[in-house]
Motif scaffolding. Structure first.
Motif, mmCIF file in Angstrom:
data_model
loop_
_atom_site.group_PDB
_atom_site.id
_atom_site.type_symbol
_atom_site.label_atom_id
_atom_site.label_comp_id
_atom_site.label_asym_id
_atom_site.label_seq_id
_atom_site.Cartn_x
_atom_site.Cartn_y
_atom_site.Cartn_z
ATOM 1 N N GLN A 28 0.823 -1.209 0.000
ATOM 2 C CA GLN A 28 0.000 0.000 0.000
ATOM 3 C C GLN A 28 0.853 1.253 0.000
ATOM 4 O O GLN A 28 0.510 2.252 -0.658
ATOM 5 C CB GLN A 28 -0.941 -0.002 1.203
ATOM 6 N N GLU A 29 1.969 1.238 0.698
ATOM 7 C CA GLU A 29 2.867 2.397 0.693
ATOM 8 C C GLU A 29 3.388 2.660 -0.712
ATOM 9 O O GLU A 29 3.498 3.816 -1.146
ATOM 10 C CB GLU A 29 4.025 2.173 1.661
ATOM 11 N N LEU A 30 3.718 1.600 -1.444
ATOM 12 C CA LEU A 30 4.202 1.769 -2.809
ATOM 13 C C LEU A 30 3.098 2.300 -3.720
ATOM 14 O O LEU A 30 3.345 3.164 -4.574
ATOM 15 C CB LEU A 30 4.727 0.434 -3.343
ATOM 16 N N LEU A 31 1.884 1.814 -3.536
ATOM 17 C CA LEU A 31 0.764 2.324 -4.322
ATOM 18 C C LEU A 31 0.519 3.800 -4.025
ATOM 19 O O LEU A 31 0.205 4.585 -4.933
ATOM 20 C CB LEU A 31 -0.506 1.517 -4.029
ATOM 21 N N ASP A 32 0.685 4.189 -2.767
ATOM 22 C CA ASP A 32 0.510 5.599 -2.398
ATOM 23 C C ASP A 32 1.591 6.463 -3.036
ATOM 24 O O ASP A 32 1.331 7.599 -3.452
ATOM 25 C CB ASP A 32 0.544 5.760 -0.878
ATOM 26 N N LEU A 33 2.818 5.944 -3.106
ATOM 27 C CA LEU A 33 3.892 6.690 -3.762
ATOM 28 C C LEU A 33 3.528 6.987 -5.211
ATOM 29 O O LEU A 33 3.766 8.096 -5.715
ATOM 30 C CB LEU A 33 5.200 5.889 -3.710
ATOM 31 N N LEU A 34 2.955 6.021 -5.887
ATOM 32 C CA LEU A 34 2.552 6.216 -7.274
ATOM 33 C C LEU A 34 1.412 7.218 -7.375
ATOM 34 O O LEU A 34 1.465 8.171 -8.152
ATOM 35 C CB LEU A 34 2.125 4.877 -7.882
ATOM 36 N N HIS A 47 -1.688 5.625 -15.768
ATOM 37 C CA HIS A 47 -2.339 4.485 -15.124
ATOM 38 C C HIS A 47 -1.229 3.481 -14.857
ATOM 39 O O HIS A 47 -0.383 3.237 -15.720
ATOM 40 C CB HIS A 47 -3.421 3.868 -16.011
ATOM 41 N N PHE A 48 -1.222 2.912 -13.660
ATOM 42 C CA PHE A 48 -0.151 2.006 -13.248
ATOM 43 C C PHE A 48 -0.679 0.572 -13.166
ATOM 44 O O PHE A 48 -1.665 0.313 -12.471
ATOM 45 C CB PHE A 48 0.404 2.421 -11.883
ATOM 46 N N PHE A 49 -0.024 -0.327 -13.842
ATOM 47 C CA PHE A 49 -0.361 -1.743 -13.746
ATOM 48 C C PHE A 49 0.626 -2.384 -12.775
ATOM 49 O O PHE A 49 1.831 -2.430 -13.045
ATOM 50 C CB PHE A 49 -0.294 -2.408 -15.119
ATOM 51 N N VAL A 79 5.901 -2.777 -11.749
ATOM 52 C CA VAL A 79 4.978 -1.698 -12.128
ATOM 53 C C VAL A 79 5.198 -1.346 -13.589
ATOM 54 O O VAL A 79 6.324 -1.046 -13.996
ATOM 55 C CB VAL A 79 5.187 -0.436 -11.266
ATOM 56 N N VAL A 80 4.124 -1.402 -14.365
ATOM 57 C CA VAL A 80 4.161 -0.923 -15.746
ATOM 58 C C VAL A 80 3.519 0.455 -15.756
ATOM 59 O O VAL A 80 2.336 0.606 -15.428
ATOM 60 C CB VAL A 80 3.408 -1.870 -16.698
ATOM 61 N N PHE A 81 4.301 1.463 -16.093
ATOM 62 C CA PHE A 81 3.820 2.845 -16.135
ATOM 63 C C PHE A 81 3.242 3.098 -17.523
ATOM 64 O O PHE A 81 3.936 2.951 -18.534
ATOM 65 C CB PHE A 81 4.974 3.827 -15.896
ATOM 66 N N THR A 82 1.989 3.489 -17.562
ATOM 67 C CA THR A 82 1.365 3.815 -18.846
ATOM 68 C C THR A 82 0.814 5.232 -18.813
ATOM 69 O O THR A 82 0.576 5.788 -17.737
ATOM 70 C CB THR A 82 0.219 2.834 -19.201
ATOM 71 N N ILE A 83 0.634 5.789 -19.993
ATOM 72 C CA ILE A 83 0.043 7.125 -20.120
ATOM 73 C C ILE A 83 -1.155 7.048 -21.057
ATOM 74 O O ILE A 83 -1.319 6.088 -21.819
ATOM 75 C CB ILE A 83 1.048 8.153 -20.671
ATOM 76 N N ARG A 84 -1.981 8.062 -20.983
ATOM 77 C CA ARG A 84 -3.127 8.150 -21.877
ATOM 78 C C ARG A 84 -2.651 8.459 -23.289
ATOM 79 O O ARG A 84 -1.641 9.144 -23.477
ATOM 80 C CB ARG A 84 -4.075 9.260 -21.397
ATOM 81 N N LYS A 85 -3.372 7.973 -24.251
ATOM 82 C CA LYS A 85 -3.015 8.252 -25.639
ATOM 83 C C LYS A 85 -3.440 9.663 -26.041
ATOM 84 O O LYS A 85 -2.971 10.205 -27.032
ATOM 85 C CB LYS A 85 -3.650 7.218 -26.569
ATOM 86 N N GLU A 86 -4.334 10.251 -25.230
ATOM 87 C CA GLU A 86 -4.709 11.649 -25.437
ATOM 88 C C GLU A 86 -5.237 12.220 -24.120
ATOM 89 O O GLU A 86 -5.762 11.493 -23.285
ATOM 90 C CB GLU A 86 -5.779 11.776 -26.519
#
Length: 214
Positions: A28-34, A47-49, A79-86
């Motif tokens: 949970q601490e790691l999720l909060d960091l994100l 969005h983080f996977f 953790v896979v870091f993703t971004i929105r396409k727009e």
């Protein structure tokens, strides 16, 4: 947390102890960091996977080459870091609505000002699709930095990974259907005794070579 000590002693882990897992509190601490990492004009274009199970790791493993596959398999968390396409209207409205629920506006004028200011900077970085995505990717790297330092503060080891095939990762996680694209990966866990990098001295260029005091 001794920041000075952390920046001098943390390093990029090259091998993990696959037998060691995270506690629920650590996760949970790691999720909060994100979630609480900063982004330009609070745009949060990510969005983080978060991957922990062997089954989930096996799902994304084809996106990695041999050099990083073992890290993914043995790390406690990936953790896979993703971004929105727009930067869509729906997302901009969702941001503003959340800020309002969180009590950031004392008046409608302040709310309108926040919306106008954010749109100004979004538009400033939206001359093309590529420019907007590059801008959003930079926000994702801010969250990566937060995760790396935060993990060290928790006594965990971490590795930033660009050595994967984004197109393959997007396919494996069906990101196209979600309006997302992958940009970077990080592994977190506990180093193994075979982690050669743990025993090496830290090496950085001298201060006067990388910092100019004006």
């Amino acid at each position: 947390m001794d920041i000075e000590k952390l920046v001098r002693t943390r390093y990029t882990s090259k091998a993990y102890d696959g037998s060691r897992k995270l506690s629920e509190e650590q996760r949970q601490e790691l999720l909060d960091l994100l979630r609480f990492s900063p982004s330009s004009v609070n745009s949060q274009p990510w969005h983080f996977f978060v991957i922990e199970s062997d089954e989930a790791k096996a799902r994304v493993l084809p996106a990695f080459g041999e050099a990083n596959a073992r890290k993914v398999q043995d790390a406690a968390l990936v953790v896979v870091f993703t971004i929105r396409k727009e930067m869509s209207e729906d997302h901009l409205h969702a941001l503003l609505a959340q800020e309002e629920r969180d009590g950031r506006f004392e008046s409608d004028d302040l709310k309108a000002g926040q919306d106008k200011g954010r749109r100004y900077f979004v538009n400033l970085n939206s001359g093309s699709v590529e420019q907007q995505r590059n801008w959003m990717a930079r926000q994702a790297y801010l969250s990566l930095g937060f995760l790396l330092l935060g993990a060290a503060g928790m006594g965990l080891d971490a590795t930033p990974i660009e050595g994967f095939t984004p197109e393959k990762m997007d396919q494996l996680l069906s990101l196209e259907d979600q309006g997302l694209q992958s940009v970077v990966v990080a592994t977190v866990g506990y180093r193994s005794e075979q982690d050669f990098n743990a025993a090496l001295p830290k090496s950085r260029l001298a201060q006067d070579q990388v910092i100019t005091l004006l």
